[in-house]
Design an enzyme around this catalytic site. Structure first.
Site, short mmCIF file in Angstrom:
data_model
loop_
_atom_site.label_atom_id
_atom_site.label_comp_id
_atom_site.label_asym_id
_atom_site.label_seq_id
_atom_site.Cartn_x
_atom_site.Cartn_y
_atom_site.Cartn_z
N ASP A 171 1.07 -1.35 0.06
CA ASP A 171 0.09 -0.08 0.12
C ASP A 171 0.95 1.30 -0.11
O ASP A 171 2.06 1.31 0.60
CB ASP A 171 -0.81 -0.10 1.25
N SER A 172 0.35 2.42 -0.61
CA SER A 172 1.27 3.49 -0.48
C SER A 172 1.35 4.34 0.78
O SER A 172 2.30 4.92 1.01
CB SER A 172 0.60 4.58 -1.53
N GLY A 173 0.53 3.95 1.60
CA GLY A 173 0.57 4.90 2.86
C GLY A 173 -0.48 5.87 2.89
O GLY A 173 -0.61 6.39 4.04
N CYS A 214 -9.75 -26.49 12.93
CA CYS A 214 -10.85 -27.33 12.98
C CYS A 214 -10.57 -28.69 13.04
O CYS A 214 -11.18 -29.58 13.73
CB CYS A 214 -11.66 -26.86 12.00
N HIS A 223 -8.29 -20.25 11.11
CA HIS A 223 -9.50 -20.35 10.76
C HIS A 223 -10.24 -19.53 9.75
O HIS A 223 -10.57 -19.72 8.73
CB HIS A 223 -10.45 -20.72 11.93
N CYS A 235 -15.19 -27.16 8.25
CA CYS A 235 -14.11 -26.83 8.09
C CYS A 235 -12.87 -27.85 8.16
O CYS A 235 -12.94 -28.62 9.21
CB CYS A 235 -13.84 -25.82 8.88
N ASP A 260 -8.28 -6.46 0.03
CA ASP A 260 -7.71 -6.95 1.27
C ASP A 260 -8.48 -6.20 2.32
O ASP A 260 -9.36 -5.30 2.06
CB ASP A 260 -6.25 -6.08 1.06
N CYS A 270 -9.75 -26.82 8.18
CA CYS A 270 -8.34 -26.00 8.52
C CYS A 270 -7.78 -26.65 9.56
O CYS A 270 -8.24 -27.51 10.39
CB CYS A 270 -8.67 -24.41 8.80
N ASP A 329 -2.33 8.32 -2.51
CA ASP A 329 -3.65 9.11 -2.65
C ASP A 329 -4.14 9.79 -1.43
O ASP A 329 -3.54 9.87 -0.27
CB ASP A 329 -4.69 8.14 -3.01
#
Lengths: 393, 393
Positions: free
Chosen positions: B96-98, B312, B338, B307, B269, B309, B150
């Site tokens: 990310d640009s910050g 689980c 999870h 699940c 994200d 994962c 931005d």
């Protein structure tokens, strides 16, 4: 107890010292000794999954009956299928009786022959634990090795007080033995007697007469000088049977482990390697270093270039420094993995040296390059920590 | 930029919606889209090792230039061999640009055409970031996808204020483009314009005229109602080129991901899945549940029996409840594993449905049984959180 699946085989004692190599047979696997048990007080070795603890090479962990009794409650764990299943650890477990925790963490203790009344350090609720109940709780948890209830006085208590606590510990040990119902757990007694050699001898003699399958040495490493700790270990071990495992409770620094092994100890546990890891202190061949130190901020090498643990294989010291600097939880994990790996490798090397008859030179070689934490710093840190847990008088 | 190793291939758009399946080619692997990027602001997806993030199936992570600029400093990471090596992650990274962080976390911002002067949220130190510097920093980090700087106004700012910020964002995007030196990173522009449809259109039109290799939609999911978020996404996407990836920043709840996909978004994200995990909130097929709830204290089943994962597969809900109840760090890890697994599987299933031409029925089926967090609760939680980061006016 004839068919108890727990046993101890002494394989070899090293010439020139009392160091022993052996193995503990348990229902959850064979544990080579000398062995260090990482502490998972609340049913988790802090920050790690069971897989990680295994990958490090640990064969047995310690869990605290006192903590699990308060949270989530022993009945819950029993209902969930026992402690092994609850924490998803299929290797050996030793549960502490809670004696030490009651006398260090809890408040408002009223000790009588019946047992201990204490208030929870979490919510202040009041509880009575008796030797019989402690055994019942540990049978419900289902660890491989369980411990008798002991009374653990402060390291600077008077002879009279220590003697009284020791005698009560003896009566409690007998009651624990009588209370045992399960035949697949090994119940160890705990030798007390503070820093008084005559009491230590008296305690070892009395408890060995009861023929427990193993003996712990409790009430040490509580703030007394190291030479005193070691002197008490020597006094006690001299009176313990050769064919039974000996467990020195609460000892876990590299130098203390080697000194304990040299004096005939087979089992150790301590929160030290994991607790100091979360504070950024990492073991290396040269001593303990703190990764928070700014000197690490641009080091592209692992913290310990000699180490092959996951942390050192994967990350630079600079990255670990950054994680600690930002209080990122991954940092505490990586430091824990490193410290436990360091201790586990030390124990395995010590065992190999014993089997090769070279333990003394191994120990001397290690201690020649390892700079232990300064004794005064160590004692003041320890006493500060104990004070925060109200065990120091 | 002719030989830029980054590219995007649109594979298929689902009939009956704007949902697209594609792939991002990067120097660190091919990333199937739609894709969700877990956030590793400080160079670590909180609580997890890179291996765990991979095991979950993640192909790309996001790291924040703002955070890494403040700690450990970009020069340190560059010296350590770049961000991939520093965090031991060999798959794709987006930085990310910050911009968003400067306008949410930092204080005392003075924005001018030159750039932003702000004070660090950590130590109050003052810094100037310009579009040119932001590109230079991201080139030093070496992520696969980098973002233009931005200006990100609050969701309830006036049209005048939003328009001014948008125009400045446009000028900064041009400067970022001119400042780019490395040819192996893809620089994405960020569409702004708040909740004003005409500004969103204006921003999309202007930025697409500059021919960036990808376009993000910024300044949304900041406390405005969901229908407004989605309306702005629709306005913007309608003007973005088909053959370029579209990235909706800051969106990560299951229902929002599906709605975003339906509107033609390829990349998402959000800290949401990992942040709420550390607070005990876990995704299930029926909605979000909090493991701290006493109802879980004796549940022998996994949190989400559907699940597969690690969490689980290995632990009961009762154990996870216990870990949270005791504030054991392992709990935060297991919940994070999870939630990220849940989101990653949702994205993979969505992609399959797109490829089979059945995305709409997949989305409807999911939303029929998934109970999203109540909109009012969600908004008040979000605003509380944003206020704590001083982005709400």
């Amino acid at each position: 107890m004839i068919n108890n699946p727990n046993s101890f085989h002494l394989i070899q004692t090293c010439p020139g010292s009392k160091a022993r190599a052996g193995e503990l047979i348990t229902p959850h696997g064979t544990v080579p000794t000398p062995v260090f048990l990482p502490v998972g007080s609340q049913g988790t070795v802090k920050t790690l999954t069971p897989e990680e603890v295994k990958d490090i090479g640990m064969e047995m962990v310690l869990a605290n009956t006192y903590h699990l009794y308060l949270r989530p409650g022993i009945a819950v764990i029993e209902k969930m299928g026992g402690l092994h299943k609850f924490m998803a650890w299929d290797r050996a477990i030793l549960t502490d009786s809670g004696g030490y925790q009651i006398f260090s963490l809890a408040s408002l203790r009223q000790v009588s022959d019946e047992g201990v009344i204490f208030r929870s350090h979490i919510d202040g609720s009041q509880h009575l634990l008796t030797p019989e109940l402690i055994i019942q709780l540990q049978e419900a948890l289902g660890a491989d090795i369980i411990m008798a209830l002991d009374e653990c006085p402060a390291h600077d208590a008077s002879l009279e007080k220590v003697q009284k606590a020791m005698k009560r510990t003896h009566r409690w040990a007998e009651r624990c033995q009588r209370a045992q119902r399960r035949s697949d757990q090994a119940l160890y007694a705990i030798v007390q007697g503070g820093t008084f050699p005559q009491l230590r001898r008296q305690s070892a003699e009395f408890l060995t007469s009861l023929e427990f399958p193993g003996y712990a040495i409790g009430g040490l490493s509580l703030g007394e000088p190291k030479r005193v700790t070691l002197a008490m270990v020597e006094e006690t071990v001299a009176l313990l049977p050769e064919n039974k495992p000996r467990y020195l409770m609460g000892v876990g620094s590299p130098e203390d482990l080697l000194e304990g092994i040299a004096r005939g100890i087979d089992i150790f546990d301590s929160v030290l390697p994991t607790r100091i890891a979360r504070n950024g202190a990492l073991f290396t061949r040269r001593g303990r270093y703190n990764i928070r130190n700014a000197a690490y901020s641009q080091i592209d090498q692992p913290v310990d270039p000699d180490c092959d643990c996951y942390t050192c294989r994967t990350f630079s010291a600079a990255y670990l420094h950054h994680l600690f600097n930002c209080q990122e939880l991954l940092g505490y994990r990586l430091a824990t993995i490193h410290n436990l790996s360091f201790i586990n490798k030390l124990m395995r090397k010590a065992r190999e040296a014993i089997l090769h008859g070279t333990f003394n030179s191994f120990r001397d070689g290690f201690l020649a390059s390892y700079q232990p934490t300064d004794e005064n710093v160590r004692l003041s840190q320890k006493q500060k920590w104990l004070k925060s847990r109200n065990l120091s008088q």
